[in-house]
Scaffold this motif. Structure first.
Motif, PDB file in Angstrom:
ATOM      1  N   PHE A  59     -26.101   5.959  -3.937  1.00 22.58           N
ATOM      2  CA  PHE A  59     -25.569   6.826  -4.985  1.00 22.58           C
ATOM      3  C   PHE A  59     -24.102   7.151  -4.747  1.00 22.58           C
ATOM      4  O   PHE A  59     -23.593   7.082  -3.624  1.00 22.58           O
ATOM      5  CB  PHE A  59     -26.369   8.142  -5.044  1.00 22.58           C
ATOM      6  N   SER A  60     -23.443   7.551  -5.827  1.00 19.18           N
ATOM      7  CA  SER A  60     -22.062   8.020  -5.741  1.00 19.18           C
ATOM      8  C   SER A  60     -22.039   9.450  -5.201  1.00 19.18           C
ATOM      9  O   SER A  60     -23.081  10.105  -5.075  1.00 19.18           O
ATOM     10  CB  SER A  60     -21.408   7.979  -7.123  1.00 19.18           C
ATOM     11  N   GLY A  61     -20.848   9.959  -4.919  1.00 21.48           N
ATOM     12  CA  GLY A  61     -20.723  11.321  -4.399  1.00 21.48           C
ATOM     13  C   GLY A  61     -21.256  12.357  -5.367  1.00 21.48           C
ATOM     14  O   GLY A  61     -21.948  13.304  -4.965  1.00 21.48           O
ATOM     15  N   ASP A 109     -14.553  13.247  -6.552  1.00 22.90           N
ATOM     16  CA  ASP A 109     -13.416  12.837  -7.356  1.00 22.90           C
ATOM     17  C   ASP A 109     -13.134  13.891  -8.423  1.00 22.90           C
ATOM     18  O   ASP A 109     -14.045  14.593  -8.888  1.00 22.90           O
ATOM     19  CB  ASP A 109     -13.699  11.499  -8.044  1.00 22.90           C
ATOM     20  N   GLN A 154     -22.847  13.768   1.387  1.00 20.05           N
ATOM     21  CA  GLN A 154     -23.357  12.656   2.176  1.00 20.05           C
ATOM     22  C   GLN A 154     -23.950  13.144   3.489  1.00 20.05           C
ATOM     23  O   GLN A 154     -25.063  12.752   3.862  1.00 20.05           O
ATOM     24  CB  GLN A 154     -22.242  11.640   2.449  1.00 20.05           C
ATOM     25  N   GLN A 203     -23.555  11.940  -7.694  1.00 20.31           N
ATOM     26  CA  GLN A 203     -25.013  11.843  -7.763  1.00 20.31           C
ATOM     27  C   GLN A 203     -25.655  12.450  -6.519  1.00 20.31           C
ATOM     28  O   GLN A 203     -26.695  13.110  -6.614  1.00 20.31           O
ATOM     29  CB  GLN A 203     -25.421  10.380  -7.918  1.00 20.31           C
ATOM     30  N   ARG A 204     -25.040  12.256  -5.361  1.00 18.50           N
ATOM     31  CA  ARG A 204     -25.577  12.866  -4.140  1.00 18.50           C
ATOM     32  C   ARG A 204     -25.541  14.386  -4.236  1.00 18.50           C
ATOM     33  O   ARG A 204     -26.479  15.069  -3.807  1.00 18.50           O
ATOM     34  CB  ARG A 204     -24.773  12.414  -2.912  1.00 18.50           C
TER      35      ARG A 204
END
Length: 356
Positions: free
Chosen positions: A162-164, A193, A109, A166-167
């Motif tokens: 986006f999710s982590g 995760d 992020q 995807q980032r």
């Protein structure tokens, strides 16, 4: 008559790398000390190989990665990548070298610009280092999105959508944009995760096979390093204390610190986990601004000897490709090389003294 294949030349050669951050004090802000984040690290990485770097938080793993890519100006040492010493390279030549070496950052992020779209983020290296047309850049961006498993329809979306995982894929695609040879992966799964970590590691392995990449993989997850790495370097307080092929290190750890780290790795089989001896280190990690005299690990080592408090151990090759910096191993090798009745007599006297 068979022709022997010549040994591969290392793609990355790091020699006695030091990264000391100054401590300033007084009214005139003069240097009164230094934080020895990295203090004499040496290693090599062959083309197509993955070298894992493990250790506790604060041991200098990430600093090594940044210093190797010259995101930090190293205090001393050399970093030779593809035959060129980037530590002594002028700024303009270093900029020309940048496409061959890239980095995947820990926090997906914080490492992405929230005001740029996915296409803008992945295409930024192309804007900086190529004069391609817009159409060719867009084609390359789509190729990279396909390679990391991102839908092309996401190209005009922003990172917050986006999710982590995807980032992190976006960050990996950006690192691949200029076809690098060498990538530093600075704890690329630490912020993800558990269910996503294996996906990202499998993606990195697939990309390594597809593009012939060489990795410096930094992590505190020893199980994941065992899965992805070819060789593993164990760091403690700014120094490499052990370096060996992954199978050799996990089967036969020689340094007491490595033994303690591996004892903390959970076993999937409950019966094996119940029988395993856990080594709990006492005390806190010393400050890198004031490391102990002698061996850095002497204040916490369960097998410490008198010499450990006086002399910093040299790195020796205990077995082919297995390097370790520990007086215990040095003493064993010395005793083994001396041999003869005299050595056996001294060993017997020492054992009797310990029993008494």
């Amino acid at each position: 008559m068979s022709v022997q294949t010549p040994p591969k030349r290392p793609l990355v050669e790091v020699r006695d790398l030091k990264m000391h951050f100054p401590i300033l004090g007084g009214l005139l802000r003069r240097q009164v000390g230094a934080v020895k984040a990295v203090d004499g690290v040496s290693f090599e990485i062959l083309p197509g190989e993955t070298l894992g770097v493990v250790g506790e938080s604060g041991c200098g793993k990430s600093t090594v990665g940044r210093a190797v890519l010259r995101l930090y100006e190293a205090t001393a040492g050399s970093v030779i990548i593809d035959g060129e010493d980037i530590a002594a390279m002028p700024a303009e030549k270093l900029r020309q070298k940048r496409p061959t070496m890239q980095m995947v950052f820990q926090d997906p992020q914080a490492s992405l610009n929230p005001r740029m779209t996915v296409a803008g983020i992945i295409g930024e290296p192309l804007d900086e280092h190529t004069d391609w047309s817009r159409a060719r850049k867009l084609e390359r961006i789509y190729e990279l999105m396909d390679a990391v498993g991102l839908n092309r329809d996401f190209a005009n979306r922003y990172p917050h959508a986006f999710s982590g995982g995807q980032r992190q894929r976006i960050g990996i695609a950006r690192a691949l944009a200029l076809n690098p040879k060498f990538i530093v992966c600075d704890e690329p799964i630490a912020a993800l995760d558990v269910s996503i970590q294996a996906q990202v590691v499998n993606l990195l392995e697939q990309l390594q096979d597809d593009f012939g990449l060489t990795y410096l993989f930094i992590s505190h997850d020893l199980s994941m390093v065992r899965h992805i790495a070819d060789r593993v370097a164990v760091m403690y307080l700014g120094k490499i204390v052990e370096l060996a092929p992954v199978a050799e290190l996990y089967a036969n750890p020689l340094h007491p610190y490595t033994e303690a780290l591996l004892s903390a790795v959970p076993e999937p089989d409950p019966s094996i986990e119940a029988r395993k001896d856990r080594i709990v280190l006492k005390g806190d990690v010393p400050s890198p601004a004031n490391p102990p005299k002698g061996c850095n690990f002497c204040t916490r080592c369960p097998k410490v000897m008198e010499i450990c408090h006086r002399i910093d151990p040299e790195t020796i090759e205990a077995a082919p490709g297995h390097l370790v910096a520990c007086h215990l191993i040095s003493n064993k090798q010395t005793a083994g090389s001396t041999g003869g009745p005299e050595a056996e007599r001294k060993q017997t006297e020492n054992q009797q003294g310990e029993v008494a």
